[in-house]
Design a protein around this motif. Structure first.
Motif, PDB file in Angstrom:
ATOM      1  N   THR A 175      41.693  55.799  36.112  1.00 36.04           N
ATOM      2  CA  THR A 175      41.270  56.566  37.343  1.00 36.04           C
ATOM      3  C   THR A 175      40.375  57.704  36.894  1.00 36.04           C
ATOM      4  O   THR A 175      40.889  58.669  36.283  1.00 36.04           O
ATOM      5  CB  THR A 175      42.526  56.825  38.127  1.00 36.04           C
ATOM      6  N   SER A 176      39.430  57.811  37.482  1.00 36.20           N
ATOM      7  CA  SER A 176      38.480  59.169  37.444  1.00 36.20           C
ATOM      8  C   SER A 176      38.583  59.769  38.711  1.00 36.20           C
ATOM      9  O   SER A 176      38.309  59.184  39.851  1.00 36.20           O
ATOM     10  CB  SER A 176      37.255  58.926  36.861  1.00 36.20           C
ATOM     11  N   VAL A 177      38.776  61.093  38.910  1.00 36.39           N
ATOM     12  CA  VAL A 177      38.761  61.947  40.160  1.00 36.39           C
ATOM     13  C   VAL A 177      37.875  62.983  40.185  1.00 36.39           C
ATOM     14  O   VAL A 177      38.312  63.887  39.232  1.00 36.39           O
ATOM     15  CB  VAL A 177      40.142  62.193  40.530  1.00 36.39           C
ATOM     16  N   ALA A 178      36.725  63.106  40.942  1.00 42.60           N
ATOM     17  CA  ALA A 178      35.775  64.212  40.563  1.00 42.60           C
ATOM     18  C   ALA A 178      36.029  65.266  41.682  1.00 42.60           C
ATOM     19  O   ALA A 178      36.364  64.950  42.991  1.00 42.60           O
ATOM     20  CB  ALA A 178      34.376  63.642  40.632  1.00 42.60           C
ATOM     21  N   ASN A 179      35.687  66.517  41.402  1.00 41.17           N
ATOM     22  CA  ASN A 179      35.603  67.681  42.271  1.00 41.17           C
ATOM     23  C   ASN A 179      37.070  68.158  42.942  1.00 41.17           C
ATOM     24  O   ASN A 179      37.130  67.998  44.045  1.00 41.17           O
ATOM     25  CB  ASN A 179      34.774  67.298  43.212  1.00 41.17           C
ATOM     26  N   ILE A 180      38.068  68.062  41.969  1.00 35.33           N
ATOM     27  CA  ILE A 180      39.196  68.420  42.506  1.00 35.33           C
ATOM     28  C   ILE A 180      39.055  69.973  42.413  1.00 35.33           C
ATOM     29  O   ILE A 180      39.011  70.694  41.410  1.00 35.33           O
ATOM     30  CB  ILE A 180      40.509  68.058  41.575  1.00 35.33           C
ATOM     31  N   GLY A 181      39.273  70.859  43.572  1.00 29.64           N
ATOM     32  CA  GLY A 181      39.243  72.400  43.612  1.00 29.64           C
ATOM     33  C   GLY A 181      40.184  72.930  42.829  1.00 29.64           C
ATOM     34  O   GLY A 181      41.397  72.527  42.488  1.00 29.64           O
ATOM     35  N   PRO A 182      40.198  74.215  42.611  1.00 27.75           N
ATOM     36  CA  PRO A 182      41.105  75.008  41.751  1.00 27.75           C
ATOM     37  C   PRO A 182      42.515  75.179  42.605  1.00 27.75           C
ATOM     38  O   PRO A 182      42.368  75.416  43.873  1.00 27.75           O
ATOM     39  CB  PRO A 182      40.478  76.427  41.944  1.00 27.75           C
ATOM     40  N   GLY A 183      43.458  74.803  42.144  1.00 28.88           N
ATOM     41  CA  GLY A 183      44.830  74.753  42.781  1.00 28.88           C
ATOM     42  C   GLY A 183      44.974  73.345  43.802  1.00 28.88           C
ATOM     43  O   GLY A 183      46.069  73.389  44.418  1.00 28.88           O
ATOM     44  N   ASP A 184      43.827  72.621  43.845  1.00 27.02           N
ATOM     45  CA  ASP A 184      43.998  71.482  45.023  1.00 27.02           C
ATOM     46  C   ASP A 184      44.649  70.375  44.522  1.00 27.02           C
ATOM     47  O   ASP A 184      45.011  69.999  43.164  1.00 27.02           O
ATOM     48  CB  ASP A 184      42.406  71.102  45.354  1.00 27.02           C
ATOM     49  N   VAL A 647      34.221  57.400  48.034  1.00 26.62           N
ATOM     50  CA  VAL A 647      33.504  58.728  48.205  1.00 26.62           C
ATOM     51  C   VAL A 647      33.925  59.342  49.506  1.00 26.62           C
ATOM     52  O   VAL A 647      33.537  58.661  50.377  1.00 26.62           O
ATOM     53  CB  VAL A 647      31.725  58.466  47.935  1.00 26.62           C
ATOM     54  N   ASP A 648      34.058  60.716  49.466  1.00 23.85           N
ATOM     55  CA  ASP A 648      34.047  61.497  50.581  1.00 23.85           C
ATOM     56  C   ASP A 648      32.603  62.023  50.903  1.00 23.85           C
ATOM     57  O   ASP A 648      32.096  62.570  50.008  1.00 23.85           O
ATOM     58  CB  ASP A 648      35.012  62.717  50.497  1.00 23.85           C
ATOM     59  N   ALA A 649      32.297  61.664  52.083  1.00 26.82           N
ATOM     60  CA  ALA A 649      30.941  62.027  52.710  1.00 26.82           C
ATOM     61  C   ALA A 649      30.580  63.651  52.557  1.00 26.82           C
ATOM     62  O   ALA A 649      29.474  64.098  52.298  1.00 26.82           O
ATOM     63  CB  ALA A 649      30.672  61.464  54.104  1.00 26.82           C
ATOM     64  N   THR A 650      31.598  64.480  52.657  1.00 28.23           N
ATOM     65  CA  THR A 650      31.356  65.726  52.766  1.00 28.23           C
ATOM     66  C   THR A 650      31.458  66.467  51.413  1.00 28.23           C
ATOM     67  O   THR A 650      32.468  66.565  50.865  1.00 28.23           O
ATOM     68  CB  THR A 650      32.388  66.479  53.723  1.00 28.23           C
ATOM     69  N   PRO A 651      30.446  67.180  50.947  1.00 26.38           N
ATOM     70  CA  PRO A 651      30.578  67.895  49.579  1.00 26.38           C
ATOM     71  C   PRO A 651      31.550  69.025  49.862  1.00 26.38           C
ATOM     72  O   PRO A 651      31.652  69.752  50.945  1.00 26.38           O
ATOM     73  CB  PRO A 651      29.026  68.540  49.416  1.00 26.38           C
ATOM     74  N   ALA A 652      32.115  69.020  48.633  1.00 31.74           N
ATOM     75  CA  ALA A 652      33.212  70.011  48.697  1.00 31.74           C
ATOM     76  C   ALA A 652      33.037  71.307  47.478  1.00 31.74           C
ATOM     77  O   ALA A 652      33.162  72.376  47.903  1.00 31.74           O
ATOM     78  CB  ALA A 652      34.657  69.433  48.156  1.00 31.74           C
ATOM     79  N   ARG A 653      32.388  70.962  46.349  1.00 23.29           N
ATOM     80  CA  ARG A 653      32.156  72.001  45.381  1.00 23.29           C
ATOM     81  C   ARG A 653      31.044  72.758  45.709  1.00 23.29           C
ATOM     82  O   ARG A 653      29.888  72.237  45.965  1.00 23.29           O
ATOM     83  CB  ARG A 653      32.286  71.478  44.041  1.00 23.29           C
ATOM     84  N   PRO A 654      31.051  74.124  45.547  1.00 20.31           N
ATOM     85  CA  PRO A 654      29.982  75.072  45.976  1.00 20.31           C
ATOM     86  C   PRO A 654      28.705  74.827  45.013  1.00 20.31           C
ATOM     87  O   PRO A 654      28.937  74.639  43.826  1.00 20.31           O
ATOM     88  CB  PRO A 654      30.523  76.397  45.986  1.00 20.31           C
ATOM     89  N   VAL A 655      27.666  74.827  45.327  1.00 19.11           N
ATOM     90  CA  VAL A 655      26.609  74.623  44.567  1.00 19.11           C
ATOM     91  C   VAL A 655      26.615  75.845  43.567  1.00 19.11           C
ATOM     92  O   VAL A 655      26.748  76.978  43.977  1.00 19.11           O
ATOM     93  CB  VAL A 655      25.112  75.003  45.493  1.00 19.11           C
ATOM     94  N   GLY A 656      26.315  75.660  42.494  1.00 18.64           N
ATOM     95  CA  GLY A 656      26.252  76.597  41.308  1.00 18.64           C
ATOM     96  C   GLY A 656      27.632  76.542  40.662  1.00 18.64           C
ATOM     97  O   GLY A 656      27.868  77.083  39.446  1.00 18.64           O
ATOM     98  N   ASP A 657      28.808  76.026  40.989  1.00 25.20           N
ATOM     99  CA  ASP A 657      30.077  76.098  40.346  1.00 25.20           C
ATOM    100  C   ASP A 657      29.993  74.754  39.423  1.00 25.20           C
ATOM    101  O   ASP A 657      29.788  73.774  39.865  1.00 25.20           O
ATOM    102  CB  ASP A 657      31.159  75.812  41.472  1.00 25.20           C
TER     103      ASP A 657
END
Length: 750
Positions: A175-184, A647-657
């Protein structure tokens, strides 16, 4: 003179004290420098910007329990993602529907992509993926593997939360999970279909929780080509099936890092007798008739050994047949599990046999597994009788025969084999292929008086299964192969497929207390006649496809298990086979079948398994791939050619991070010797889950270590030392030694 002699030892002791003090002071300086290295990054290797982007931490920055992976940059670590797993099992008759919920937590301050390698039943069908973000559920879609990977990578690059489930082996998934935010936290839910195994009147369900670390021997003819090609593909596959391992120092509290909870809802379709879990304490609620709820008695368990659940009917008269059907898109799918009468062949005289015992004494078998294997081998040798012949082969990264060829089972030869077995120790790599080939060499193929059997005791800790399957198909001849899986988490994919290709049966020994019973059951089966030429006959025009095809040979206590696609559910199915010179038959009315969900999925999974095994029987890879792909897409199944992606349609990770890649380290299976395993694992694939540009910073040839635990079992930073105390102690010892030296000098002068 006497007075002078009496002072010399005191002066020598003073000098010794001074030397000791200097040594302690030097050691304290060394520890201080190590601790100082922990406090700051190595500027020559990692800039502050790279340090921040990579999501690394210093020990001084850790304020709570965390599982940390070392890097080669002095004092820098990467916090590993945490995964909690919940498993729900719905069991109706022998059919199992399982829901695995994986909860990914990111304890770091960076945006993380987590990769988690986890085990699955070897013959299960994974057919659903859902990703939960807050209150929203995103349903996964099935695609060809490369296309699913491209969809996932595009979403990852765009900052969208995404999950991908891929098959590495039929019993190993990622299982690969992308863009898990800090503490999320992101929750991923996977569902699969399975069937409980019926053996000698007892149903058994195995839920794998641990993965046997794979040894990757160099393939025959392996040479790095100038353009990479298949060689690099082989190395990439090796990296994907060898995730990092937790150091045993983390394991007492590992359930806090990788906890597993299990709950089973059992409706067997008959009055229940004994319900038991072989390796874990459970609670069984029988408040509803014909129904049992099974849960873990002591709460979450560590993911370091398989969960095995068994149940029997109350009246000790096991049902002789279980039929289930499911109608999908105008087609009827059938699951049949038929147990021939136990009295069949019981009075047939025992035929002499030539038995080749093969025992794995590689490093992965160190500890409890080696003890179990030795006891199993001794138990097997004790079943030999006059007129039998045998030999014994052991292997690690070398191979050794006790006798040049099979010998008569005389007391002297058996005693020699026992002495050899008692001295075996586990060490070295798991190079299985030469031993397997040697065991299949038949020097007397014309000997029809004896049955030739190969009993193979191993944990199956290898990653080159395809090479071994090819060797079995090419060299089997009149031999029959009987793998005996040793340990808490054997490679059941290798064991079960090797047994099918070798026209034998697979036995598992998960605990030393099971050795006697398991080996007795195995040899009872080996000494009884085998049912051959099995066939299932249906009314004219009723059968569309049946899998497996042909049906395998049947050993004592085993059921006939088949799945079929029918044009209609009416008429009578006849099973027949040859046993001890006579014909066995049983008629079953298809109208007796009960409706059940998941039968079509099990049929599709059996079809795919049978198609994959045809590659060892001369079928072209192109034709196999086309059929496997078509079936997988039609039935929404994850295979080596297809994957599920959400895939979640809404981007979560800020551009540049920046996004940091992390592998989730796994626990070493229960009873394993960590140092013996790690001494023999392939070096290049032991990485800590960083992105490719960071892999070179990891210590080559070492698994990432988890830090030790505090008294409460919470992993804490390990390399910091009480440097102030050590330096103070060293200085005090130097002062005492100097005072002692001066005092003794004054005494001598006086």
């Amino acid at each position: 003179m006497a007075s002078g002699h009496s002072h010399r030892p005191a002066g020598g002791q003073a000098w010794l004290g001074l030397i000791t003090a200097i040594a302690v002071f030097g050691a304290s300086l060394f520890f201080w420098s190590e601790a100082h290295a922990d406090a700051a990054p190595a500027e020559s290797q990692l800039t502050s910007a790279e340090f921040a982007q990579a999501g690394m931490v210093r020990l001084s920055e850790i304020n709570e329990g965390a599982l940390l992976l070392k890097t080669v940059d002095g004092g820098l670590y990467v916090p590993a993602p945490l995964v909690a797993t919940d498993i729900r099992l719905d069991i109706a008759g022998p059919i199992v529907r399982a829901i695995i919920t994986q909860r990914f937590e990111n304890p770091s301050d960076a945006w993380v992509e987590a990769t988690y390698v986890f085990p699955m039943p070897a013959d299960s069908g994974v057919d659903r993926l859902r990703m939960q973000i807050g209150d929203r559920f995103i349903e996964g879609e099935i695609h060809e593997r490369e296309q699913a990977r491209q969809i996932y990578e595009a979403a990852r690059a765009n900052g969208q939360r995404a999950s991908l489930v891929e098959q590495e082996r039929p019993n190993m998934f990622t299982t690969s999970v992308a863009n898990i935010g800090p503490g999320d936290t992101i929750i991923v839910q996977i569902e699969y279909q399975d069937v409980a195994r019926l053996n000698d009147g007892t149903f058994e369900l195995r839920v794998p929780l641990a993965i046997t670390p794979r040894y990757i021997p160099q393939p025959e003819g392996f040479v790095f080509a100038a353009d990479g090609g298949e060689d690099l593909a082989a190395l990439a596959d090796a990296m994907r099936i060898t995730p990092p391992l937790m150091h045993p120092s983390a394991e007492p509290g590992a359930y806090l890092r990788l906890p597993v909870s299990i709950r089973a809802d059992l409706q067997p379709g008959f009055a229940l007798g004994q319900v038991a879990s072989q390796y874990h304490a459970t609670l069984v609620d029988r408040s509803q008739p014909g129904h049992a709820i099974i849960s873990l008695a002591d709460g979450p368990i560590p993911a370091n050994r398989d969960f095995v659940l068994t149940w029997r009917p109350a009246d000790e008269t096991a049902p002789s047949a279980a039929l289930f059907t499911e109608a999908v898109d105008g087609q009827t799918y059938l699951l049949a599990q038929i147990l021939p009468p136990a009295t069949l062949g019981a009075d047939t005289p025992r035929r002499p046999r030539e038995t080749i015992f093969v025992i794995d004494n590689s490093g992965s078998m160190a500890g409890a597994s080696m003890r179990q294997a030795r006891e199993a081998l001794v138990a097997a040798l004790s079943r030999l009788e006059p007129g039998d012949r045998f030999n014994l082969i052991r292997f690690d990264n070398t191979m050794e025969r006790v006798f040049p060829a099979a010998v008569d089972a005389t007391p002297a030869n058996i005693a020699r084999a026992r002495r050899f077995a008692s001295r075996l120790e586990a060490e070295g790599g798991t190079v299985m292929l030469p031993a397997l080939r040697a065991a299949l060499v038949d020097n007397t193929p014309q000997d029809t008086a004896r049955v030739r059997q190969v009993v193979f005791l191993t944990d199956g800790a290898i990653g080159n299964e395809a090479e071994l399957f090819t060797a079995i198909d090419q060299g089997l001849g009149r031999s029959r192969l009987f793998p005996v899986g040793i340990g808490a988490a054997p490679n059941t994919y290798f064991m079960s497929r090797a047994a099918r290709l070798g026209r034998g049966t697979f036995t598992h020994i998960g605990d030393v207390n099971e050795v006697a019973g398991a080996m007795d059951a195995l040899f009872t089966a080996l000494e009884r006649p085998v049912m051959t030429d099995l066939d299932a006959l249906f009314p004219a025009g009723a059968l569309s496809e049946i899998w497996p095809a042909p049906l395998p040979d049947l050993y004592y206590g085993e059921p006939v298990l088949l799945t079929a696609r029918l044009a209609g559910p009416d008429g009578v199915m006849r099973l027949e086979g040859a046993l001890a010179g006579s014909t066995w038959q049983q008629d079953i009315a298809l109208a007796e079948a009960r409706p059940a969900r998941g039968v079509a999925t099990l049929w599709a999974r059996n079809r795919i398994r049978a198609l994959e095994e045809m590659r060892f029987q001369g079928a072209t890879p192109t034709a196999i791939d086309a059929s496997v792909l078509e079936t997988a897409l039609d039935f929404h199944l994850v295979t080596r050619l297809t994957s599920l992606v959400a895939v979640d349609a809404t981007p979560a990770r800020p551009v540049g991070d920046q996004l940091v890649q992390r592998d989730v380290p796994l626990m070493v299976p229960h009873g394993w010797d960590f140092e013996a395993v790690m001494d023999d694992r392939i070096g290049p694939v032991q990485h800590a889950g960083l992105d490719p540009s960071m892999l070179s910073r990891l210590r080559p040839g070492q698994a990432p270590d988890a830090v030790p635990l505090d008294a409460d079992g919470v992993p804490l930073p390990a390399t910091a030392t009480p440097r102030e105390l050590l330096m103070g102690l060293g200085g005090l010892m130097m002062l005492i030694a100097l005072v002692w030296l001066i005092t003794n000098r004054e005494r001598r002068l006086w």
